[in-house]
Design a protein around this motif. Structure first.
Motif, mmCIF file in Angstrom:
data_model
loop_
_atom_site.group_PDB
_atom_site.id
_atom_site.type_symbol
_atom_site.label_atom_id
_atom_site.label_comp_id
_atom_site.label_asym_id
_atom_site.label_seq_id
_atom_site.Cartn_x
_atom_site.Cartn_y
_atom_site.Cartn_z
ATOM 1 N N GLU A 1 -8.186 -4.270 -5.002
ATOM 2 C CA GLU A 1 -8.123 -3.139 -4.086
ATOM 3 C C GLU A 1 -7.268 -3.493 -2.864
ATOM 4 O OE1 GLU A 1 -12.535 -1.197 -5.018
ATOM 5 O OE2 GLU A 1 -12.182 -2.374 -3.199
ATOM 6 N N ARG A 2 -7.036 -2.502 -2.030
ATOM 7 C CA ARG A 2 -6.270 -2.705 -0.815
ATOM 8 C C ARG A 2 -7.197 -2.727 0.395
ATOM 9 N NH1 ARG A 2 -2.315 0.627 -3.320
ATOM 10 N NH2 ARG A 2 -0.258 -0.391 -3.426
ATOM 11 N N THR B 1 -11.128 0.291 4.516
ATOM 12 C CA THR B 1 -11.315 -0.091 3.119
ATOM 13 C C THR B 1 -11.703 1.149 2.312
ATOM 14 O OG1 THR B 1 -13.634 -0.656 3.562
ATOM 15 C CG2 THR B 1 -12.018 -2.435 3.729
ATOM 16 N N ARG C 1 -4.219 3.605 1.604
ATOM 17 C CA ARG C 1 -2.881 3.803 2.154
ATOM 18 C C ARG C 1 -2.773 5.143 2.884
ATOM 19 N NH1 ARG C 1 2.092 1.587 0.992
ATOM 20 N NH2 ARG C 1 1.204 0.375 -0.720
ATOM 21 N N PHE D 1 -0.897 -3.781 5.098
ATOM 22 C CA PHE D 1 -1.830 -3.717 3.968
ATOM 23 C C PHE D 1 -1.958 -5.068 3.280
ATOM 24 C CE2 PHE D 1 0.038 0.653 4.007
ATOM 25 C CZ PHE D 1 -1.125 1.323 4.377
ATOM 26 N N ASP E 1 -0.183 -5.995 -0.117
ATOM 27 C CA ASP E 1 1.230 -5.618 -0.105
ATOM 28 C C ASP E 1 2.047 -6.458 0.871
ATOM 29 O OD1 ASP E 1 -0.686 -3.393 -0.616
ATOM 30 O OD2 ASP E 1 1.118 -2.352 -1.267
#
Length: 655
Positions: free
Chosen positions: A249-250, A307, A312, A347, A350
């Protein structure tokens, strides 16, 4: 310390009582006036005395207002007491003048009620100004002397006895004044001692309570805003990154910084600054919602951890929402403040794969937002890190490069278009970095400013320019000039004219052959460079305006500064043979130059067609790749030889 505090309270108390004393004086004056009118009728002396009395009262009232306005009772209590005593003395003198100078009163005869009233004023001063013997005596002494003089003037045993009794009364009153002042100060000191003891106990108890609370809150919270602190935030972010890595996940990190917070802190004090932090922190928490972790991580910097799904899009929308929320006015005291914030977003995974890297990426994005003008947010761009790292490397190595001679001055020839003769050279900074390769001149200038090396860099290039001027006569160019670029901000950092004077004297060159190129913003801002430009002109240096036509030129400054050359930016020269607009603009500039008797230098001449067009339009001097690229000084002799040879061949071919 206690005595100083007691005197401060004494001054404050006397100042507060002053208005009441003035009102009492006015009331007593009204009563005395009525008595005089009843017994003596309207007399000119009474009217003059009322004017003097009114001036004394008005002056004392004005002085009281100024003392209160400037808070001198708290900051300078001793001087305040002196001022109040002086005012009381003037007031007392006004009363004393009544029976002496203005109205013929028999205070031991039918005007005895007035004597009783004036004696009451003496006693009243002892009671009302019991905190200051100086002030009481200042008011009472003139009145007592006036009464004594009137009693003696009455004559006889009655006058002598009355004078003797008055002296006894005044002595007793003075004694009571001194005793009252000492008692007042001792009482205040005792009160302050008791208050200090009580305060110490209260502080001790509160300190114990606060320490217990602090131990509970410091572990996780920020005392000022009630948000999480950096310690908790770092731990929480580390845990969220581990979870996100396992679940693929990001995690988003949004850093927010209050724009120009120091100015607000200076204007409203730390209390006002804390209030602003608390209000903005609450806005951030409300806008972020329960799913986000909001923290204050430094003095004026906040961090928000986002979260969950759609990180994004959710974080970008939140960044914009927070910027808008921060623009709403905040009331600090009685003043509305419009705060602004800048933001940086990054992020995981990323832009970074750990906590430190994510913080670094978000910080770089925040820096980019501030550089772009503040009150906006930026998403981290990997190229941004490369640019920042590159500029930082340039800044770190610049001083060493200057000292080791790696920073060089290269020179580009300037050719008179009509005669095809070389008339000058422009000095350009060059640096080939062993790791980064060729460094662009703007990057070098920025790094010099950031590292406070602007003067050293300019000295390096100017020294090379002076050495070239020494060599030009031997190359057959005794009248050729060398131009030196000076950044506008340099005029605010050091005395450019003094530096150039030292170099030209050291190398024994004619300063008229050294041309100083400035951009229009330096010429148009008198506070920025006006005085130094005037010094350069008076010393004999030639002045040239670089990139002419790209700013907002002022004809008045062109005339007033006696500019010798206008350099037309290369953007106007590109494809000038086919571009009607550029030709029209250049024609206007050439016409202006002819009117002002100023040479026109065109930069960026790259083709034969451009050369012929510019020559036909009446441009004086050309500079560009068509003639030569910039080169080191040692290559100039060979280039000059080739250039002269080519010109001879060209003239023969034409013949």
């Amino acid at each position: 310390m206690l005595l100083s505090s007691a005197r401060r309270f004494q001054a404050i108390s006397l100042l507060e009582n002053c208005k009441g004393a003035l009102l009492l004086n006015i009331g007593v004056a009204a009563a005395v006036t009525c008595l005089i009118l009843l017994r003596h009728g309207v007399a000119d002396g009474l009217i003059w005395w009322l004017l003097v009395f009114a001036m004394a009262i008005l002056g004392r009232w004005q002085m009281t207002r100024k003392l209160q306005h400037h808070h001198l009772a708290s900051t300078r209590p001793r001087e305040t007491v002196y001022f109040l005593a002086a005012g009381a003395t003037v007031n007392g003198m006004a009363w004393a003048l009544l029976p002496i100078c203005f109205v013929d009163l028999d205070l031991l005869g039918h005007d005895a009620p007035i004597a009783v009233i004036m004696g009451g004023l003496i006693s009243g001063a002892a009671l009302r100004q019991s905190g200051s013997s100086l002030m009481s005596m200042g008011f009472s002494s003139p009145i007592g002397l006036s009464l004594g003089w009137n009693f003696i003037s009455h004559g006889g045993y009655v006058g002598l006895i009355a004078t003797f009794e008055l002296a006894i009364l005044i002595s007793l009153v003075y004694h009571l004044m001194f005793v009252s002042e000492r008692r007042f100060l001792r009482g205040e000191i005792a009160k302050l001692q008791n208050e200090d003891a009580t305060r110490s106990l209260t502080i001790a108890n509160e300190d114990i309570r606060q320490k217990n609370l602090r131990l509970e809150t410091l572990a996780n919270g920020d005392i000022v805003t009630g948000l999480f602190n950096r310690i908790y935030f770092n731990g929480r972010m580390s845990g969220e990154i581990i979870t996100a890595r396992l679940n693929n996940e990001r995690v988003a990190l949004l850093l927010l910084d209050i724009d120009r917070f120091k100015l607000i802190n200076d204007a409203f004090g730390h209390r006002g600054g804390d209030q602003l932090l608390k209000i903005l922190g609450q806005r951030f928490r409300d806008a972020a919602g329960q799913d986000a972790v909001v923290s204050r991580i430094s003095a004026d910097e906040f961090a928000i951890l986002i979260t969950g799904p759609d990180v994004r899009d959710k974080s970008k929308a939140l960044a914009q929402t927070l910027l808008e929320a921060a623009r709403e006015p905040v009331s600090l005291g009685n003043t509305g403040v419009l705060p602004g914030i800048s933001g940086g977003l990054a992020f995981f995974p990323d832009h970074a794969d750990d906590t430190d890297g994510l913080f670094t990426s978000a910080s770089m994005a925040l820096f980019e937002a501030k550089q772009a003008g503040r009150k906006q947010w930026r998403l981290f761009d990997p190229q941004l890190k490369q640019r920042i790292d590159r500029q930082r490397k340039i800044e770190q190595d610049l001083e060493k490069a200057i000292l080791s001679g790696k920073i060089e001055a290269w020179f580009q020839p300037q050719v008179h278009l009509a005669s095809q003769k070389v008339v000058g050279f422009e000095a350009l900074v060059r640096w080939f970095h062993p790791e980064l390769g060729h460094i662009a001149p703007p990057d070098i200038v920025r790094a010099a400013h950031a590292m406070q090396l602007s003067e050293r860099l300019t000295v390096c290039i100017a020294d090379s320019a002076c050495r070239l001027l020494q060599a030009l006569p031997e190359l057959g160019l005794p009248d050729a000039t060398v131009s030196l670029n000076v950044s506008p901000r340099e005029f605010t950092l050091y005395p450019v004219s003094d530096m150039l004077d030292r170099l030209t004297k050291h190398h024994r060159i004619d300063c008229r052959l050294l041309e100083i190129e400035i951009t229009e913003e330096a010429m148009l801002d008198p506070e920025l460079a006006g005085e130094q430009l005037q010094k350069l002109e008076n010393a004999g240096y030639k002045l040239a305006v670089d990139d002419f036509g790209m700013g907002h030129s002022s004809l008045a400054y062109l005339i007033g500064l006696k500019v010798h050359r206008l350099k037309i930016d290369r953007s106007f020269v590109t494809d000038v043979s086919n571009n009607h607009t550029n030709r029209a603009l250049i024609a206007a500039m050439v016409s202006l130059g002819n009117s002002l008797n100023v040479d026109i230098v065109v930069e960026g001449v790259e083709t034969e067609a451009e050369l012929q067009t510019l020559r036909a339009m009446g441009c004086d001097i050309g500079q560009g790749y068509f003639f030569s690229r910039p080169m080191p000084a040692e290559m100039l002799p060979n280039w000059l030889h080739r250039f002269k040879t080519e010109q001879k061949k060209s003239r023969r071919a034409v013949a």
